[in-house]
Design an enzyme around this catalytic site. Structure first.
Site, mmCIF file in Angstrom:
data_model
loop_
_atom_site.group_PDB
_atom_site.id
_atom_site.type_symbol
_atom_site.label_atom_id
_atom_site.label_comp_id
_atom_site.label_asym_id
_atom_site.label_seq_id
_atom_site.Cartn_x
_atom_site.Cartn_y
_atom_site.Cartn_z
ATOM 1 N N GLU A 189 -81.655 -16.135 -20.282
ATOM 2 C CA GLU A 189 -80.447 -16.744 -19.720
ATOM 3 C C GLU A 189 -79.533 -17.110 -20.867
ATOM 4 O O GLU A 189 -79.942 -17.720 -21.854
ATOM 5 C CB GLU A 189 -80.748 -17.987 -18.873
ATOM 6 C CG GLU A 189 -79.473 -18.566 -18.237
ATOM 7 C CD GLU A 189 -79.737 -19.735 -17.317
ATOM 8 O OE1 GLU A 189 -80.713 -19.657 -16.540
ATOM 9 O OE2 GLU A 189 -78.979 -20.730 -17.374
ATOM 10 N N THR A 236 -77.869 -26.104 -9.459
ATOM 11 C CA THR A 236 -76.718 -26.247 -10.354
ATOM 12 C C THR A 236 -75.462 -26.493 -9.532
ATOM 13 O O THR A 236 -74.936 -27.581 -9.498
ATOM 14 C CB THR A 236 -76.500 -25.047 -11.285
ATOM 15 O OG1 THR A 236 -77.648 -24.869 -12.115
ATOM 16 C CG2 THR A 236 -75.315 -25.326 -12.233
ATOM 17 N N ASN A 286 -87.938 -22.192 -13.639
ATOM 18 C CA ASN A 286 -86.810 -22.178 -14.552
ATOM 19 C C ASN A 286 -86.715 -23.460 -15.378
ATOM 20 O O ASN A 286 -86.631 -24.562 -14.836
ATOM 21 C CB ASN A 286 -85.507 -21.999 -13.758
ATOM 22 C CG ASN A 286 -84.291 -21.930 -14.654
ATOM 23 O OD1 ASN A 286 -84.069 -20.940 -15.334
ATOM 24 N ND2 ASN A 286 -83.500 -23.003 -14.653
ATOM 25 N N GLU A 287 -86.750 -23.295 -16.699
ATOM 26 C CA GLU A 287 -86.527 -24.370 -17.670
ATOM 27 C C GLU A 287 -87.458 -25.563 -17.469
ATOM 28 O O GLU A 287 -87.076 -26.716 -17.696
ATOM 29 C CB GLU A 287 -85.052 -24.786 -17.651
ATOM 30 C CG GLU A 287 -84.148 -23.647 -18.121
ATOM 31 C CD GLU A 287 -82.659 -23.947 -18.027
ATOM 32 O OE1 GLU A 287 -82.297 -25.043 -17.526
ATOM 33 O OE2 GLU A 287 -81.864 -23.101 -18.448
ATOM 34 N N TRP A 320 -86.071 -21.890 -9.240
ATOM 35 C CA TRP A 320 -85.556 -23.143 -9.809
ATOM 36 C C TRP A 320 -86.222 -24.338 -9.126
ATOM 37 O O TRP A 320 -86.424 -25.371 -9.746
ATOM 38 C CB TRP A 320 -84.041 -23.210 -9.636
ATOM 39 C CG TRP A 320 -83.224 -22.576 -10.717
ATOM 40 C CD1 TRP A 320 -82.438 -23.236 -11.621
ATOM 41 C CD2 TRP A 320 -83.075 -21.183 -11.003
ATOM 42 N NE1 TRP A 320 -81.820 -22.327 -12.448
ATOM 43 C CE2 TRP A 320 -82.195 -21.060 -12.096
ATOM 44 C CE3 TRP A 320 -83.610 -20.028 -10.448
ATOM 45 C CZ2 TRP A 320 -81.824 -19.829 -12.633
ATOM 46 C CZ3 TRP A 320 -83.247 -18.795 -10.976
ATOM 47 C CH2 TRP A 320 -82.374 -18.702 -12.056
#
Length: 776
Positions: free
Chosen positions: A248, A81, A164-165, A123
C-alpha cells in the site's frame, strides 16, 4: 537523436548501459486498492457512458492507468477509512455472495483486462467472528467462504493477506496457508501489510512461517504522505529471496500527489528491490466531505451529473503499466539515480519475457535544469526504434500528460535524450499505448425534490447514492407486514473494528454538500429496541470517522426523541428533547426532520413533536442512522426543498481586519486574480451571492473560480466566465469559512499575508482568520 530545449546551465549527464544479460528481480505489477474503505462506493451508481469511461480509464490496457493489480477489501461492516464495506457474512452461517460492490468492480476489471491479478485483504470483520478476535479459526473459515464467493463470480483470487496494518500472528498465517492448500486455492499469501520489515526477521528464525508467507508486503515504505524520496526495505528482507512488495502506497491527491507517486514507483525498486506497487485508493468515488476525497486515479463524486476528472496520478501509473507486464524483469544495472544524485531524478529499466523488448521509466520530479542521458543497448535487446512518451507533472493542461513525443532511432545501439525537469518519461520498444479521450459532462448539484422507495433495484444492494460510514445498509424484503423492498441495517453486532472512533454506530449519508434548507423524511421500523436517526446538513467528517459535523433527529423505540448536533470529535450537543408516544417494535412510523434557516423541527406521523433553533450548520448532505448495531429498517426516503436563500449583493470582508475580497485592478477579465485589498466599497469589492457562486458586480458577473479545476492545496483562485462547474461552487459554513464544492478545501489568504494584492488560494480548512469571511 531527440533533444529538448537548451538549458542555460551545463546539463547533468548520465550514461546507462541496458544489457539484456544482466540480472534483476521479476516485476509483479503496479495497481491500486478498492477498499479501506468506501472510496469506490459511488462508482457503481454512475450513469452510462460515464461509468464505463471511468472503468476504462482504470483497467483497460492501452487507455489510462491500465492497472495490472487490483486489491479489494474483504468487507467487515465497519469503517475502514472513508466508509464501511459490507460483509458477505453478516451473521454466522449466512453467506451472501452478492453483498457489496467489490465483486462488481473486480468483474469489471477482468472484463477489460483478463490478465489483471486480484488480491484480497480485510480491514475489519463481523462481530460474530472469534468472539471478537480476528486472529482465529473463524476468520480463516470466513476467508474460505469469501473464496467460494469469488468462484461463484468466476473470479480467481491470486493473492491474500491477513489483517490490514495490524501486524501478524504467526500461527494464524501457518493455518491460513495449510487451509488454502487443502481447499485447492492457489492464492499466494502476502504479509504483514503493516509498516516496516520486522516479519523478515521473524521468518529467519521460523522456517515454517517462511513456508506460509509467499510475499513480504509492507505499507508506505517511502513514508506516509511524504514526498517519497527514499524507499528502503531491509537487508534481512532482501536476503530471504521472496518477492517484496509496496503493498500500500499513495494516499495522495490525484494531482498534487502525482510527483510523489512517480518517485515511489521507481525508487521502491532502486532502494528496496520491491517488485509491486499498490496505490491507495483506486479512485475517489466518494463524497467531498470525507478525508481522502481527492485521492486516487480519478475523482468521481457526482453520479447524478456524471461529472468526473482524470488525475495526473493516472498518467504516472500509465508510464509503467502501459509499457510493461507482470513477469518482465528489472535490469538492475540499468536503474539508479540520474548523475548519481537523487535530486536529479531516477530511472528503472525492465525487459520483456521475449528478451528483446524493454522499457525505461524516468522521473525528473526534483530536477531544476535540463539534463542529458545516453543509453547503449546490448545483450540481445532490440536496438531498433524507441518511442518516447512524457508527462509534464508541473502542468495542469491535460494535453501535456501522457504524450507520444517522438520516435528515436539508435545509432549502433546508442541514443541520447534531453530530460526536462518535473517530468516522467518512458522510452520503449513496445507499441499499443494510448490515451483515452472520453470527456465528462459538467458538474451540477443534485436537485431536490428527491425520493427513493428502495423498490427499484440499484447497481448493488446499497441503494443509489447512499454511502455507509459504519454498518451495512442493504435492500431486502420489508418487515412489519409491508410488501416490497426496504433498507435494513444488516450487521447485528459491533464488528471487529479497524478505526477507533468514539461513536461507531451505523449511519449512511447521501446527497449534495450545497443543500441548505430541506426536509428529510423516511418511514422507520424498529426490529429491536434501540434508536433511529435522520441526519441533516451533514458536513465535514474527521479522518477515520472520528467525528462528523451534522444535525441528528433521534427517536427511540420508547418514544424519547432529541434534536442533536455533532462535531468533528463526536461531541454531541442536545438542542431539544422530549417524549412522544412509543413507536414500539415491528410497526412502521413516519419520521421527518425539517431544516429551515436556524429552525430545526421534528415530526412523527405528520405531527410536530418538537423543535430547536441553531445556526451552527448551514449546508450539507442528508442521511439515516442508528445509535447501535440493531437491524432497524427504513423505507420511502424523501428529500423536499425548503425556502431558497435570497441572493444578496455587497462586500465580503475577511476576518483579517480591514481586508476584503477584491478583483485585481477592478478587472472582470477571465483570469483576473481574486485577492485581498483594503475594504473600500468600490465595484471591485461588490459580490453577488445567491446560488452557491460568488459573482462580481451582480447576477451576470464573472464567477470566483478555482484555477483549471485543480484541487491541490495552494491552487490560485481567479475570475472566470460562470459555467456551472464545481470549481465555481462555494459553501458558506457557520464558522465563516467558504468551502470549495469540488475539493472540500477553503478559500484562503496564503500564510495570513495581509499585503494588498495577495492572491487567494484553496487550502485545507482550519478555521483560521485567513479562511473566515462575512458573506453579503
Amino acid at each position: 537523436m531527440w533533444t529538448g530545449s537548451p538549458s542555460a546551465h551545463a546539463a547533468p549527464t548520465t550514461t546507462v548501459t541496458i544489457d539484456g544479460t544482466q540480472p534483476g528481480r521479476t516485476f509483479d505489477g503496479a495497481g491500486a486498492i478498492s477498499g479501506g474503505g468506501g472510496n469506490s462506493r459511488l462508482l457503481a451508481d454512475y450513469p452510462e457512458p460515464q461509468r464505463s469511461e471511468l472503468l476504462d480509464y482504470l483497467f483497460k490496457p492501452g487507455y489510462g492507468a491500465s492497472l495490472q493489480l487490483l486489491k479489494v477489501e474483504i468487507g467487515g461492516d465497519t469503517n475502514s477509512t472513508d466508509g464501511a464495506e459490507p460483509s458477505h457474512m453478516h451473521t454466522r452461517g449466512t453467506v451472501d455472495c452478492d453483498s457489496g460492490y467489490q465483486w462488481w468492480i473486480a468483474e469489471q476489471a477482468k472484463v477489460r483486462n483478463p490478465d489483471i491479478k486480484i488480491a484480497g485483504l480485510a480491514w475489519g470483520a463481523p462481530g460474530w467472528i472469534g468472539n471478537g478476535k480476528f486472529w482465529s479459526q473463524d476468520t480463516i473459515d470466513y476467508y474460505m467462504s469469501w473464496f467460494d464467493c469469488a468462484k461463484k463470480h468466476d473470479l480467481t483470487i491470486d493473492y491474500i493477506g491477513g489483517w490490514n496494518e495490524r501486524d501478524y500472528d504467526a500461527g494464524w498465517y501457518k493455518q491460513l496457508k495449510s487451509t488454502l492448500v487443502a481447499k485447492g486455492y492457489g492464492a499466494k499469501v502476502v504479509a504483514a501489510d503493516s509498516s516496516g520489515w520486522g516479519l523478515a526477521d521473524a521468518i529467519k528464525g521460523d522456517p515454517e512461517l517462511g513456508k506460509a508467507i509467499d510475499i513480504l508486503g509492507t505499507h508506505y515504505p517511502c513514508g506516509y504522505l511524504t514526498d517519497y524520496k527514499s524507499c528502503p526495505s531491509s537487508d534481512s528482507a532482501q536476503a530471504l529471496g521472496k518477492p517484496l512488495w509496496s503493498s500500500e502506497n499513495g494516499s495522495q491527491d490525484t494531482d498534487s500527489g502525482a510527483p510523489a507517486v512517480a518517485r515511489a514507483l521507481n525508487r521502491d525498486y532502486i532502494d528496496g528491490k520491491m517488485t509491486a506497487f499498490f496505490n491507495w485508493p483506486v479512485i475517489a468515488a466518494l463524497y467531498p466531505n470525507l478525508a481522502y476525497a481527492t485521492a486516487g486515479m480519478s475523482v468521481a463524486q457526482q453520479p447524478w451529473s456524471g461529472h468526473y476528472t482524470i488525475g495526473r496520478t493516472t498518467w504516472v501509473l500509465a508510464h509503467t503499466t502501459q509499457f510493461t507486464r507482470p513477469g518482465w524483469r528489472y535490469i538492475d544495472s540499468a536503474g539508479g539515480y540520474l548523475g548519481g544524485d537523487r535530486a536529479n531524478g531516477s530511472y528503472v529499466t525492465l525487459k520483456s519475457t521475449n528478451n528483446s523488448d524493454y522499457s525505461t521509466v524516468i522521473e525528473t520530479v526534483d530536477a531544476t535544469a535540463d539534463q542529458t542521458a545516453t543509453f547503449t543497448v546490448k545483450g540481445g535487446l532490440s536496438t531498433g526504434t524507441v518511442r518516447v512518451w512524457s508527462t509534464d507533472l508541473m502542468s495542469s493542461n491535460d494535453a501535456a500528460h501522457f504524450v507520444h513525443d517522438q520516435d528515436v532511432t539508435p545509432s549502433n545501439g546508442t541514443y541520447s535524450l534531453t530530460l526536462k525537469p518535473g517530468h516522467v518519461y518512458t522510452v520503449t520498444t513496445t507499441s499499443g499505448q494510448g490515451k483515452g479521450n472520453a470527456k465528462a459532462p459538467a458538474a451540477a448539484a443534485l436537485k431536490l425534490p428527491y425520493a427513493d422507495d428502495f423498490d427499484e433495484p440499484a447497481a448493488t444492494k446499497s441503494p443509489k447514492y447512499f454511502s455507509d460510514m459504519n454498518g451495512a445498509f442493504e435492500t431486502t424484503a420489508c418487515g412489519g407486514g409491508r410488501a416490497g423492498t426496504c433498507l435494513r441495517q444488516m450487521a447485528p453486532a459491533t464488528p471487529i473494528r479497524w478505526t477507533d472512533e468514539p461513536f461507531n454506530a451505523p449511519y449512511s449519508i447521501m446527497g449534495d454538500r450545497s443543500w441548505a434548507n430541506y426536509t428529510v423524511t423516511a418511514d422507520a421500523l424498529f426490529d429491536e429496541q434501540g434508536s433511529v436517526e435522520l441526519l441533516g446538513r451533514v458536513g465535514q467528517q474527521a479522518k477515520n470517522n472520528n467525528g462528523l459535523r451534522a444535525y441528528h433527529l433521534r427517536l427511540d423505540d420508547d418514544g424519547r426523541w432529541a434534536i442533536l448536533k455533532s462535531d468533528t470529535s463526536w461531541t454531541f450537543t442536545t438542542l431539544a428533547s422530549g417524549k412522544t408516544d412509543a413507536p414500539g417494535l415491528d410497526t412502521w412510523r413516519r419520521l421527518a426532520f425539517r431544516l429551515e434557516g436556524s429552525q430545526l423541527t421534528a415530526f412523527l406521523d405528520g405531527k410536530e413533536i418538537g423543535s430547536a433553533n441553531d445556526s451552527s450548520l448551514s449546508t450539507g448532505l442528508a442521511g439515516i442512522g442508528l445509535t447501535g448495531y440493531q437491524t432497524q429498517q427504513f423505507d420511502n426516503f424523501q428529500l423536499t426543498p425548503g425556502t431558497p436563500a435570497a441572493p444578496r449583493l455587497g462586500p465580503v470582508p475577511s476576518a483579517l481586519e480591514g481586508k476584503c475580497l477584491d478583483a485585481a485592478k477592478g478587472s472582470s477579465d477571465n483570469g483576473t486574480p481574486a485577492q485581498i485589498w483594503d475594504c473600500n466599497g468600490t465595484r471591485a469589492q461588490q459580490w453577488w451571492w445567491g446560488d452557491g457562486t460568488l459573482r462580481l458586480g451582480g447576477a451576470t458577473g464573472k464567477c470566483v473560480d478555482v484555477t483549471r479545476t485543480e484541487t491541490a492545496n495552494g491552487t490560485p483562485v481567479e475570475l472566470w466566465d460562470c459555467n456551472g462547474g464545481q470549481n465555481q461552487q462555494w459553501i458558506s459554513q457557520s464558522d465563516g469559512t467558504l468551502v470549495s464544492e469540488q475539493s472540500g478545501r477553503c478559500l484562503d489568504v496564503p500564510r495570513l499575508n495581509t499585503e494588498n494584492g495577495t492572491q487567494l488560494v484553496i487550502w485545507d480548512c482550519n478555521g483560521g482568520a485567513n479562511q473566515r469571511w462575512t458573506m453579503p
